[in-house]
Scaffold this motif. Structure first.
Motif, PDB file in Angstrom:
ATOM      1  N   THR A 193     -49.242   3.664 -45.284  1.00  0.00           N
ATOM      2  CA  THR A 193     -48.651   3.810 -46.986  1.00  0.00           C
ATOM      3  C   THR A 193     -49.467   5.315 -46.845  1.00  0.00           C
ATOM      4  O   THR A 193     -49.878   6.177 -47.341  1.00  0.00           O
ATOM      5  CB  THR A 193     -48.943   3.658 -47.920  1.00  0.00           C
ATOM      6  N   ASP A 194     -51.538   4.957 -46.497  1.00  0.00           N
ATOM      7  CA  ASP A 194     -52.020   5.677 -46.950  1.00  0.00           C
ATOM      8  C   ASP A 194     -52.868   5.713 -45.930  1.00  0.00           C
ATOM      9  O   ASP A 194     -53.656   4.371 -44.959  1.00  0.00           O
ATOM     10  CB  ASP A 194     -53.013   5.137 -47.825  1.00  0.00           C
ATOM     11  N   SER A 195     -53.624   7.007 -45.392  1.00  0.00           N
ATOM     12  CA  SER A 195     -53.929   7.237 -43.932  1.00  0.00           C
ATOM     13  C   SER A 195     -55.220   7.824 -43.985  1.00  0.00           C
ATOM     14  O   SER A 195     -55.662   6.640 -42.834  1.00  0.00           O
ATOM     15  CB  SER A 195     -53.427   9.219 -43.945  1.00  0.00           C
TER      16      SER A 195
ATOM     17  N   ASN B 266     -50.928  -1.903 -46.974  1.00  0.00           N
ATOM     18  CA  ASN B 266     -50.892  -0.043 -46.280  1.00  0.00           C
ATOM     19  C   ASN B 266     -49.918  -0.652 -45.580  1.00  0.00           C
ATOM     20  O   ASN B 266     -50.042   0.794 -44.837  1.00  0.00           O
ATOM     21  CB  ASN B 266     -52.060   0.179 -45.736  1.00  0.00           C
ATOM     22  N   VAL B 267     -48.628  -1.119 -45.406  1.00  0.00           N
ATOM     23  CA  VAL B 267     -47.842  -1.014 -44.856  1.00  0.00           C
ATOM     24  C   VAL B 267     -46.383  -0.455 -45.553  1.00  0.00           C
ATOM     25  O   VAL B 267     -45.612  -1.092 -46.402  1.00  0.00           O
ATOM     26  CB  VAL B 267     -47.749  -2.251 -43.725  1.00  0.00           C
TER      27      VAL B 267
ATOM     28  N   ALA C 288     -48.108  18.480 -43.781  1.00  0.00           N
ATOM     29  CA  ALA C 288     -48.133  17.883 -42.633  1.00  0.00           C
ATOM     30  C   ALA C 288     -47.444  16.422 -42.488  1.00  0.00           C
ATOM     31  O   ALA C 288     -47.766  15.157 -41.861  1.00  0.00           O
ATOM     32  CB  ALA C 288     -47.864  18.977 -40.745  1.00  0.00           C
ATOM     33  N   LYS C 289     -49.910  16.332 -42.429  1.00  0.00           N
ATOM     34  CA  LYS C 289     -49.980  15.033 -42.042  1.00  0.00           C
ATOM     35  C   LYS C 289     -49.671  13.631 -42.912  1.00  0.00           C
ATOM     36  O   LYS C 289     -49.201  13.319 -43.160  1.00  0.00           O
ATOM     37  CB  LYS C 289     -51.493  15.110 -42.923  1.00  0.00           C
ATOM     38  N   ASN C 290     -49.002  13.787 -44.449  1.00  0.00           N
ATOM     39  CA  ASN C 290     -48.558  13.607 -45.606  1.00  0.00           C
ATOM     40  C   ASN C 290     -46.899  13.213 -45.608  1.00  0.00           C
ATOM     41  O   ASN C 290     -46.652  11.907 -45.215  1.00  0.00           O
ATOM     42  CB  ASN C 290     -48.670  14.507 -46.682  1.00  0.00           C
ATOM     43  N   ALA C 291     -46.372  14.357 -44.170  1.00  0.00           N
ATOM     44  CA  ALA C 291     -45.146  13.912 -44.060  1.00  0.00           C
ATOM     45  C   ALA C 291     -45.002  13.249 -43.114  1.00  0.00           C
ATOM     46  O   ALA C 291     -44.269  12.831 -42.523  1.00  0.00           O
ATOM     47  CB  ALA C 291     -44.497  15.450 -43.538  1.00  0.00           C
TER      48      ALA C 291
END
Length: 486
Positions: A275-277, A108-109, A49-52
């Motif tokens: 892109t990367d949390s 990272n955007v 869910a975090k990745n999605a």
């Protein structure tokens, strides 16, 4: 290796007792495995869910600083004139598009969404009127219609990235949505109820007037029609009146909303999708260097934590299941071992008197329980996934219901706050919750080799502890003492 042979002979001879212990150990292993499966599934669901969902950071005016400036202004006014009746107001600066684009160029955007808002009055068509049982109050706050129109123009980069469209609360039913190609155009998307009541369709043109004293008229072209799933509920949340009804929200490019407001160089807010949390802190730090303290950068991490709360609770509960059942299983098996040894005092005394070492006698008892453990693991492997699936569904249902109740009470409901039509940081977060909510309301349990290996390790540990704890009292005695106390 005679102790292994003796263990096999004992299990065959005491078949009834063997079956009973097998059932007890199978029950223990099934619930331990169910806990492991639920725990692993919750971790996997949380990560998926975090990745999605992705992580978003919203750039908007710093309201706290604006309120502080307002209070300071009030204090100055009250000290200079005690009879001052000036109505308190705050001034929120717009986000410079140039600055917003510089931030968008940072690493990272993955994408960004400009949001703007304008309040206008319908011209040549009629806005949807929302009445309530309390009297059908209309208009803006305190009845002030001089600056509050009956139509909200919500300017966005694209409707596809807009909160309500992402969550499927709004869907395009005719034509198309707003895209980046609509920048610097007067193309708009209107709600189906507004279109139906005014007999409007894709390709038609409508006009709106600004709410300023010297009003200006703008002509807009309808390129799409959308359907809002919730109307009365959203209107109620936004307050009574025409503008609060979501049917009166018209979507356009953020440039058109800025033109109507008389400022095409700023927007209300910008939502950046990362892109990367894991690099969120670095992005926020770099972005803060490009804006003044009059603006704030709000991350979706807080809302994400609230969204993930059901899975975290399920994961915690599953961990407790493993520990509680494991400890209880150890105690039960230890008691069973104690009873078995008491009944086998004579056998143990004879073996010890014949010179058999205590270690080998303990290994015989362990071998007996180990053989039962192997059978129990097979049974648990067959039944554990079904039990885990049933328990997991019930846990997720309870935790999700509790979280939704808490969320609603905290004011994270859907709809556009205050009927302003301007997507706020909170609005963006609500969209994230809605979009990913369905992904964390289900738990896909799956039996894996790692889960069985973990269960086997726990089973061995439980068996070893039970044998040692159960056999220690009897092995403190001498063979003569054991045989004489029968």
């Amino acid at each position: 290796m005679d102790f292994i042979k003796r263990a096999g002979l004992y299990l065959r001879q005491k078949i009834g007792r063997t079956l009973l212990i097998t059932l007890v150990m199978s029950a223990i292993m099934i619930f331990v495995l169910a806990g492991i499966i639920i725990q692993n599934a919750a971790i996997q669901a949380t990560n998926s869910a975090k990745n999605a969902a992705g992580t978003t950071v919203t750039l908007s005016a710093n309201r706290e600083k604006a309120f502080a400036a307002m209070r300071k202004s009030q204090e100055s006014a009250s000290s200079s004139s005690s009879s001052s009746t000036t109505r308190p107001s705050i001034s929120l600066p717009g986000v410079s598009i140039t600055t917003a684009e510089k931030i968008a160029a940072l690493s990272n955007v993955a994408g960004y969404q400009f949001s703007n808002s304008a309040s206008v009055n319908a011209s040549g068509f009629t806005a949807i009127t929302t009445t309530s049982s309390s009297g059908g109050f209309k208009g803006g706050p305190a009845g002030d219609t001089s600056t509050q129109g009956d139509i909200t123009i919500s300017g966005v980069s694209t409707t596809a990235a807009e909160t309500n469209f992402k969550s499927k609360a709004y869907t395009i039913t005719s034509g198309r949505g707003i895209t980046s190609a609509d920048k610097n155009t007067n193309n708009v998307v209107i709600e189906s109820e507004l279109a139906t009541s005014n007999k409007l369709k894709v390709g038609d043109t409508i006009k709106v007037k600004t709410t300023a004293t010297t009003s200006k008229t703008y002509e807009m072209k309808i390129v799409g029609i959308y359907k809002a799933k919730t109307t009365s509920g959203s209107a109620a949340q936004g307050g009574p009146g025409q503008q609060s009804d979501p049917s009166n929200t018209i979507f356009s490019s953020y440039t058109f909303a800025g033109t109507v407001n008389g400022d095409s160089t700023t927007v209300t807010s910008v939502v950046y999708t990362l892109t990367d949390s894991s690099k969120e802190a670095a992005f926020t730090k770099a972005a803060k260097k490009l804006v003044s303290s009059s603006f704030s950068l709000t991350s979706s991490a807080e809302t994400y934590a609230l969204l993930m709360k059901p899975m975290k609770n399920v994961q915690s509960f599953a961990n407790k299941i493993v520990w509680v059942v494991g400890i209880a299983g150890t105690i039960i098996l230890a008691l069973i071992t104690v009873l078995m040894i008491r009944e086998r005092r004579h056998e143990i005394g004879v073996l010890m008197s014949l010179g058999e070492s205590k270690v080998k006698i303990v290994l015989q008892l362990f071998s007996e329980l180990f053989a039962i453990l192997v059978v129990s693991l097979v049974i648990a492997g067959v039944a554990g996934n079904f039990v885990g699936n049933a328990v997991g569904k019930q846990l997720v249902s309870q935790q999700t219901t509790a979280t939704q109740t808490t969320t609603a009470g905290a004011g994270f409901g859907g709809g556009r706050g205050g009927g302003s039509g301007a997507p706020t940081a909170g609005g963006a977060n609500r969209g994230t919750m809605t979009a990913t909510g369905s992904q964390v309301q289900t738990l896909k349990t799956k039996l894996s080799g790692s889960a069985m290996a973990e269960l086997g390790g726990l089973g061995l540990g439980i068996t070893a502890i039970a044998v040692v704890a159960g056999s220690t009292p009897i092995f403190r005695l001498k063979p003569k003492k054991i045989l004489s106390n029968e």
